[in-house]
Motif scaffolding. Structure first.
Motif, PDB file in Angstrom:
ATOM      1  N   ALA A  62       0.823  -1.204   0.000  1.00 31.07           N
ATOM      2  CA  ALA A  62       0.000   0.000   0.000  1.00 31.07           C
ATOM      3  C   ALA A  62       0.859   1.257   0.000  1.00 31.07           C
ATOM      4  O   ALA A  62       0.588   2.209  -0.745  1.00 31.07           O
ATOM      5  N   GLY A  63       1.890   1.287   0.812  1.00 34.25           N
ATOM      6  CA  GLY A  63       2.766   2.453   0.865  1.00 34.25           C
ATOM      7  C   GLY A  63       3.469   2.699  -0.459  1.00 34.25           C
ATOM      8  O   GLY A  63       3.542   3.838  -0.938  1.00 34.25           O
ATOM      9  N   ILE A  64       3.962   1.638  -1.077  1.00 34.33           N
ATOM     10  CA  ILE A  64       4.631   1.775  -2.372  1.00 34.33           C
ATOM     11  C   ILE A  64       3.622   2.175  -3.447  1.00 34.33           C
ATOM     12  O   ILE A  64       3.896   3.053  -4.275  1.00 34.33           O
ATOM     13  N   ALA A  65       2.438   1.555  -3.427  1.00 37.68           N
ATOM     14  CA  ALA A  65       1.402   1.897  -4.409  1.00 37.68           C
ATOM     15  C   ALA A  65       0.975   3.361  -4.269  1.00 37.68           C
ATOM     16  O   ALA A  65       0.762   4.048  -5.277  1.00 37.68           O
ATOM     17  N   LEU A  66       0.856   3.844  -3.046  1.00 39.12           N
ATOM     18  CA  LEU A  66       0.485   5.248  -2.844  1.00 39.12           C
ATOM     19  C   LEU A  66       1.582   6.188  -3.334  1.00 39.12           C
ATOM     20  O   LEU A  66       1.286   7.252  -3.902  1.00 39.12           O
ATOM     21  N   ALA A  67       2.834   5.813  -3.154  1.00 40.05           N
ATOM     22  CA  ALA A  67       3.938   6.640  -3.659  1.00 40.05           C
ATOM     23  C   ALA A  67       3.875   6.719  -5.189  1.00 40.05           C
ATOM     24  O   ALA A  67       4.006   7.804  -5.770  1.00 40.05           O
ATOM     25  N   ILE A  68       3.629   5.593  -5.826  1.00 44.88           N
ATOM     26  CA  ILE A  68       3.494   5.561  -7.290  1.00 44.88           C
ATOM     27  C   ILE A  68       2.266   6.357  -7.711  1.00 44.88           C
ATOM     28  O   ILE A  68       2.298   7.115  -8.692  1.00 44.88           O
ATOM     29  N   PHE A  69       1.190   6.216  -6.977  1.00 42.38           N
ATOM     30  CA  PHE A  69      -0.036   6.968  -7.245  1.00 42.38           C
ATOM     31  C   PHE A  69       0.231   8.466  -7.237  1.00 42.38           C
ATOM     32  O   PHE A  69      -0.230   9.210  -8.117  1.00 42.38           O
ATOM     33  N   LEU A  70       0.988   8.936  -6.249  1.00 44.78           N
ATOM     34  CA  LEU A  70       1.284  10.365  -6.143  1.00 44.78           C
ATOM     35  C   LEU A  70       2.077  10.867  -7.341  1.00 44.78           C
ATOM     36  O   LEU A  70       1.894  12.010  -7.778  1.00 44.78           O
ATOM     37  N   VAL A  71       2.935  10.030  -7.888  1.00 43.28           N
ATOM     38  CA  VAL A  71       3.657  10.396  -9.111  1.00 43.28           C
ATOM     39  C   VAL A  71       2.681  10.443 -10.287  1.00 43.28           C
ATOM     40  O   VAL A  71       2.706  11.371 -11.096  1.00 43.28           O
ATOM     41  N   ALA A  72       1.800   9.454 -10.356  1.00 45.81           N
ATOM     42  CA  ALA A  72       0.866   9.343 -11.485  1.00 45.81           C
ATOM     43  C   ALA A  72      -0.132  10.501 -11.559  1.00 45.81           C
ATOM     44  O   ALA A  72      -0.515  10.918 -12.654  1.00 45.81           O
ATOM     45  N   VAL A  73      -0.569  11.015 -10.413  1.00 44.63           N
ATOM     46  CA  VAL A  73      -1.570  12.088 -10.430  1.00 44.63           C
ATOM     47  C   VAL A  73      -0.945  13.480 -10.497  1.00 44.63           C
ATOM     48  O   VAL A  73      -1.658  14.464 -10.669  1.00 44.63           O
ATOM     49  N   PHE A  74       0.376  13.564 -10.399  1.00 41.74           N
ATOM     50  CA  PHE A  74       1.003  14.881 -10.392  1.00 41.74           C
ATOM     51  C   PHE A  74       0.733  15.691 -11.665  1.00 41.74           C
ATOM     52  O   PHE A  74       0.575  16.912 -11.579  1.00 41.74           O
ATOM     53  N   PRO A  75       0.662  15.091 -12.855  1.00 41.55           N
ATOM     54  CA  PRO A  75       0.356  15.908 -14.037  1.00 41.55           C
ATOM     55  C   PRO A  75      -0.946  16.713 -13.905  1.00 41.55           C
ATOM     56  O   PRO A  75      -1.018  17.846 -14.382  1.00 41.55           O
ATOM     57  N   ALA A  76      -1.942  16.164 -13.243  1.00 36.95           N
ATOM     58  CA  ALA A  76      -3.187  16.915 -13.041  1.00 36.95           C
ATOM     59  C   ALA A  76      -2.942  18.112 -12.127  1.00 36.95           C
ATOM     60  O   ALA A  76      -3.480  19.202 -12.366  1.00 36.95           O
ATOM     61  N   ASN A  77      -2.134  17.929 -11.106  1.00 39.01           N
ATOM     62  CA  ASN A  77      -1.807  19.038 -10.204  1.00 39.01           C
ATOM     63  C   ASN A  77      -0.981  20.102 -10.919  1.00 39.01           C
ATOM     64  O   ASN A  77      -1.190  21.302 -10.717  1.00 39.01           O
ATOM     65  N   ALA A  78      -0.052  19.676 -11.762  1.00 41.48           N
ATOM     66  CA  ALA A  78       0.759  20.619 -12.525  1.00 41.48           C
ATOM     67  C   ALA A  78      -0.109  21.387 -13.519  1.00 41.48           C
ATOM     68  O   ALA A  78       0.068  22.600 -13.701  1.00 41.48           O
ATOM     69  N   TYR A  79      -1.043  20.705 -14.151  1.00 45.61           N
ATOM     70  CA  TYR A  79      -1.959  21.369 -15.085  1.00 45.61           C
ATOM     71  C   TYR A  79      -2.788  22.420 -14.347  1.00 45.61           C
ATOM     72  O   TYR A  79      -2.936  23.552 -14.818  1.00 45.61           O
ATOM     73  N   ALA A  80      -3.304  22.066 -13.190  1.00 45.37           N
ATOM     74  CA  ALA A  80      -4.093  23.024 -12.411  1.00 45.37           C
ATOM     75  C   ALA A  80      -3.240  24.212 -11.996  1.00 45.37           C
ATOM     76  O   ALA A  80      -3.693  25.361 -12.049  1.00 45.37           O
ATOM     77  N   ALA A  81      -1.994  23.955 -11.605  1.00 47.01           N
ATOM     78  CA  ALA A  81      -1.106  25.042 -11.185  1.00 47.01           C
ATOM     79  C   ALA A  81      -0.865  26.035 -12.315  1.00 47.01           C
ATOM     80  O   ALA A  81      -0.717  27.236 -12.072  1.00 47.01           O
ATOM     81  N   SER A  82      -0.858  25.531 -13.544  1.00 52.91           N
ATOM     82  CA  SER A  82      -0.610  26.425 -14.677  1.00 52.91           C
ATOM     83  C   SER A  82      -1.885  27.117 -15.162  1.00 52.91           C
ATOM     84  O   SER A  82      -1.823  27.931 -16.080  1.00 52.91           O
ATOM     85  N   HIS A  83      -3.021  26.807 -14.546  1.00 55.89           N
ATOM     86  CA  HIS A  83      -4.304  27.423 -14.910  1.00 55.89           C
ATOM     87  C   HIS A  83      -5.019  27.924 -13.655  1.00 55.89           C
ATOM     88  O   HIS A  83      -6.180  27.603 -13.413  1.00 55.89           O
TER      89      HIS A  83
END
Length: 131
Positions: free
Chosen positions: A80-101
């Protein structure tokens, strides 16, 4: 520091992270929040059907809830801990997109560098919780 104190600290970390991820996962099913999150998915990742933005929001909500619950189950805490770490990497593009808008997302658009720093801290905490 003795082993019992380290174990207690990790248990507290797992509980705090579990509550955080479960709570955030549940918000993915609140209609107004889900709409905002769906809009945060970068255009290049948008599709129709099964991988539609709304379905991706629901899927990531389920992932967060499952990861949070997994942190509380000793046999699953490492995965679970490793999967959540990978998850946080995977969802970062959405956060970066929001930051730029920021004009479109308002308070949900945390500026890029603070968001990246926060994401890296969360990733490190998830890995620590996995051990």
């Amino acid at each position: 520091m003795d082993a019992a104190a380290v174990e207690l600290g990790q248990w507290i970390l797992r509980v705090v992270l579990a509550l955080t991820f479960i709570g955030m996962g549940v918000t993915h099913f609140v209609p107004s929040v889900a709409r905002t999150m769906a809009a945060m998915i970068p255009p290049i990742l948008r599709t129709r059907g099964l991988a539609s933005p709304r379905n991706l929001v629901y899927f990531t909500g389920v992932c967060e809830i499952a990861g949070g619950v997994g942190l509380l189950i000793p046999a699953l805490q490492f995965a679970a801990g490793i999967a959540l770490a990978i998850f946080l990497v995977a969802v970062f593009p959405a956060n970066a997109y929001a930051a730029s808008h920021r004009e479109k997302f308002g308070r949900a658009a945390i500026p890029f560098w603070p968001r990246l720093a926060g994401q890296l801290v969360l990733i490190a905490l998830c890995i620590l919780a996995a051990l």
